[in-house]
Design an enzyme around this catalytic site. Structure first.
Site, PDB file in Angstrom:
ATOM      1  N   PHE A 139      -2.622   2.477 -12.473  1.00 59.69           N
ATOM      2  CA  PHE A 139      -2.408   2.865 -10.811  1.00 59.69           C
ATOM      3  C   PHE A 139      -3.731   1.229 -10.578  1.00 59.69           C
ATOM      4  CE2 PHE A 139      -1.109   6.738 -12.443  1.00 59.69           C
ATOM      5  CZ  PHE A 139       0.012   6.325 -11.522  1.00 59.69           C
ATOM      6  N   ASP A 140      -3.539   0.182  -9.370  1.00 56.75           N
ATOM      7  CA  ASP A 140      -4.080  -0.085  -8.391  1.00 56.75           C
ATOM      8  C   ASP A 140      -4.891   0.797  -7.638  1.00 56.75           C
ATOM      9  OD1 ASP A 140      -5.815  -2.287  -7.569  1.00 56.75           O
ATOM     10  OD2 ASP A 140      -4.743  -2.741  -6.141  1.00 56.75           O
ATOM     11  N   GLY A 141      -6.234   0.527  -7.235  1.00 56.65           N
ATOM     12  CA  GLY A 141      -6.521   1.560  -5.983  1.00 56.65           C
ATOM     13  C   GLY A 141      -5.982   1.407  -4.265  1.00 56.65           C
TER      14      GLY A 141
END
Length: 321
Positions: free
Chosen positions: A187-189
């Site tokens: 996941f990206d943030g």
């Protein structure tokens, strides 16, 4: 709400309890490579497309971008049931298609050819098939059509855009090498797991303004991003195992710097009770090389440049618009 035009139950697969399962809906163009067929549909129309699919109904379609992710989810189910045969908190996969039932035979045959554990095939003639996502309890929707993804994100209470809808992402067709198990999800943030509040500050005030904002807000958890709900369900499944024996590994790969903006991200995850196996604070560096090392089954990001970098490394990627 009307039922889909045709829902085919896969009797070869034990049906899951959608109230307890992590339900993932995937479109045919996300799980199989249908780019030639889609081009035929656009150029020659629906009737010619249907004739082509019927004529080739016994010819399996090649795997698409989300194929390895679905296979890995199936592996997780197997490991969960090995340790707890009565467990209901499993992955439940359904295929959602704008194909007519007549042209859908090839989709079903392809899934059976690869031994995919797909519970239901929903063939919907309506232009917006995402209206059926919530009735099936879908927690994640993967599509190769941007309009589908945006419609899914908007589903629900219009006073809570995105968050009231279904976690959804756009997959781009690419050649990918199926990684080995366990299931690995990256996941990206900001604007993916977390809200885009800091991104907005960055756009308005630049990097220094964003850093000052994060320092001031360090003790305040960030808002929820569009894939937070899916990540929480994944984390719940992850907790069924010890870290050493888990068939699921999750990663955070963010452009944030660890020194200036990492603490709030870590505290937010702690507040949510969401355990992440590994976190990489890239400080704006390209994500492609670390993704190539991780070899995830799927990578979620809101930046198209990061998606392109991942694709260049052969990493299955999904864009969160």
């Amino acid at each position: 709400m009307a039922e889909p035009e045709s829902t085919v139950i896969n009797i070869d697969v034990k049906q899951k309890d959608p109230s307890k399962a992590l339900v993932i809906a995937v479109t045919t163009r996300a799980i199989f490579n249908l780019e030639e067929e889609h081009k035929l549909y656009l150029e020659k129309g629906k009737e010619e497309y249907t004739r082509h699919q019927q004529a080739n109904q016994d010819k399996p379609l090649p795997p698409g971008t989300a194929f390895a992710f679905i296979q890995a989810a199936q592996y997780v189910n197997e490991k969960i049931l090995e340790s707890t045969p009565a467990e209901k908190g499993l992955f439940d996969i359904l295929v959602l298609s704008n194909n007519s039932p007549e042209s859908g035979v090839r989709i079903i045959n392809s899934a059976k050819h690869y031994g995919l554990e797909i519970s239901k095939f929903c063939f919907v003639s309506d232009e917006d098939s995402t209206q059926y996502l919530k009735s099936h309890g879908v927690k994640l929707f993967l599509s190769a059509d941007r309009t589908d993804v945006c419609n899914a994100l908007r589903r629900g209470d219009l006073t809570l855009p995105c968050l009231a809808g279904v976690s959804a992402a756009l997959v781009f067709q690419q050649e990918v090498q199926a990684p080995s198990t366990p299931l690995r999800v990256v996941f990206d943030g900001d604007a993916v797991l977390f809200s885009d509040e800091t991104d907005q500050v960055f756009r308005e005030q630049g990097l220094e303004g964003a850093v000052q904002y994060e320092r001031a807000m360090e003790a305040v958890p960030m808002g929820e991003g569009p894939l937070k709900a899916f990540a929480m369900h994944l984390g719940k499944m992850r907790k069924k195992f010890s870290q050493e024996k888990s068939p699921i590994r999750t990663y955070l790969v963010t452009a944030r710097s660890g020194r200036d903006m990492g603490i709030r991200a870590i505290k937010t995850l702690r507040e949510w009770g969401l355990a992440i196996d590994e976190a990489f604070f890239m400080d704006g560096a390209p994500k492609g090389p670390i993704l190539a090392q991780i070899q995830p089954h799927i990578f979620f990001d809101d930046g198209l440049h990061n998606i392109q970098g991942a694709q260049n490394e052969g990493v299955p990627s999904a864009w969160v618009p």
